[in-house]
Design a protein around this motif. Structure first.
Motif, PDB file in Angstrom:
ATOM      1  N   TYR A 154       0.828  -1.217   0.000  1.00 49.99           N
ATOM      2  CA  TYR A 154       0.000   0.000   0.000  1.00 49.99           C
ATOM      3  C   TYR A 154       0.854   1.255   0.000  1.00 49.99           C
ATOM      4  O   TYR A 154       0.553   2.213  -0.725  1.00 49.99           O
ATOM      5  N   GLU A 155       1.922   1.280   0.792  1.00 50.05           N
ATOM      6  CA  GLU A 155       2.763   2.471   0.894  1.00 50.05           C
ATOM      7  C   GLU A 155       3.396   2.813  -0.444  1.00 50.05           C
ATOM      8  O   GLU A 155       3.507   3.981  -0.821  1.00 50.05           O
ATOM      9  N   VAL A 156       3.841   1.777  -1.184  1.00 56.45           N
ATOM     10  CA  VAL A 156       4.464   2.014  -2.487  1.00 56.45           C
ATOM     11  C   VAL A 156       3.430   2.567  -3.471  1.00 56.45           C
ATOM     12  O   VAL A 156       3.710   3.508  -4.228  1.00 56.45           O
ATOM     13  N   ARG A 157       2.230   1.992  -3.464  1.00 59.26           N
ATOM     14  CA  ARG A 157       1.172   2.487  -4.354  1.00 59.26           C
ATOM     15  C   ARG A 157       0.807   3.927  -4.020  1.00 59.26           C
ATOM     16  O   ARG A 157       0.598   4.759  -4.914  1.00 59.26           O
ATOM     17  N   LEU A 158       0.737   4.220  -2.714  1.00 59.06           N
ATOM     18  CA  LEU A 158       0.395   5.574  -2.289  1.00 59.06           C
ATOM     19  C   LEU A 158       1.466   6.572  -2.719  1.00 59.06           C
ATOM     20  O   LEU A 158       1.166   7.673  -3.210  1.00 59.06           O
ATOM     21  N   LEU A 159       2.733   6.189  -2.557  1.00 62.25           N
ATOM     22  CA  LEU A 159       3.832   7.057  -2.977  1.00 62.25           C
ATOM     23  C   LEU A 159       3.805   7.278  -4.483  1.00 62.25           C
ATOM     24  O   LEU A 159       3.997   8.403  -4.964  1.00 62.25           O
ATOM     25  N   SER A 160       3.544   6.210  -5.239  1.00 66.42           N
ATOM     26  CA  SER A 160       3.483   6.325  -6.696  1.00 66.42           C
ATOM     27  C   SER A 160       2.357   7.262  -7.116  1.00 66.42           C
ATOM     28  O   SER A 160       2.537   8.115  -8.001  1.00 66.42           O
TER      29      SER A 160
END
Length: 273
Positions: A154-160
């Motif tokens: 989730y964190e990677v998707r949110l950052l992207s």
């Protein structure tokens, strides 16, 4: 008799039992030459003569390393000490550790591979975002080239998503700034900078064109008589009348404008905002 009772406790691996009396002298030892000698300085002997029982690691009077167990016998005031070379216990322990390590090595390798796989799944999209940020900083990335990061985290998707939104807003702001830089603020027509750019492009590509210079007669009189506010309204009205062709405000102070003509026809107005 004592020798007969305890000799069975002598082993070929170096373990042995000896007995000391209350003054610290050896009264039984597998090495008969040691019998009668005082070993009161031995820490194990000191403990057993203090009526204690227990075990500890010791160095004997000859410098050998031993694990010693001792017990005090109250009825005779004797101390009974059993000693085993540390190598006898250490070797099986080391062999056991070696076997455990060899048995667990496949699991350790599996854990390392799994950890590498998980970390690569996290690091790969982050690396893609980092490379994109570098390219965006250099201005070599178009809005449609924003990477679509798909990750299970989730964190990677949110950052992207945050990077994508920020870059889109940045491009919108830059596009707006570019348009505003090429547009006359009052009339919305192209300004001198845009006119120079268009004429330079047509010249470089050998495009035939002509330029009409338009000057508003008696415009200074309008400003002097009715004021600059009304004069601005006049300029805006004329600009609206010429919006179907590429028109640039050439001289903001005097109200002069230009209409470049290509192949004898007025060219459609370029998108300048």
């Amino acid at each position: 008799m004592l020798s007969t009772m305890l000799k069975e406790h002598f082993f070929g691996n170096g373990s042995y039992v000896y007995v000391v009396e209350k003054n610290g002298a050896i009264i039984f030892h597998p090495d008969k030459q040691r019998i009668g000698k005082s070993v009161i300085s031995n820490p194990v002997v000191k403990n057993v003569l203090m009526k204690k029982s227990g075990s500890q690691r010791v160095t004997n009077s000859e410098g050998g390393q031993f694990f010693a167990g001792y017990a005090y016998e109250p009825s005779s005031s004797w101390g009974i000490i059993s000693q085993t070379p540390t190598s006898v216990i250490d070797k099986p322990l080391h062999d056991l550790i070696k076997r455990v390590l060899l048995a667990s090595l496949p699991f350790l390798l599996l854990i390392l591979i799994l950890g590498w796989w998980v970390s690569s799944r996290i690091a790969k999209p982050l690396n893609t975002l980092a490379q994109f940020s570098d390219q965006a900083t250099l201005g070599s990335v178009r809005p449609q080239n924003v990477p679509d990061i798909k990750s299970a985290y989730y964190e990677v998707r949110l950052l992207s998503q945050s990077v994508k939104i920020a870059f889109q807003h940045l491009n919108q702001d830059l596009t707006q700034l570019r348009n505003e830089a090429g547009v006359d603020e009052l009339t919305g027509l192209a300004n001198r900078r845009t006119l120079d750019t268009v004429l330079q492009q047509w010249t470089e590509y050998h495009v035939p064109f002509a330029v009409i210079l338009i000057d508003i007669d008696h415009f200074k009189g309008v400003n002097d008589t009715y004021g600059h506010v009304l004069g601005d309204q006049v300029l805006k009205h004329l600009a609206q009348l010429m919006r179907n062709v590429f028109t640039a405000r050439f001289d903001p102070e005097s109200g002069r404008g230009t209409v470049p003509l290509q192949d004898g026809r007025a060219q459609p107005r370029h998108a300048v905002g």
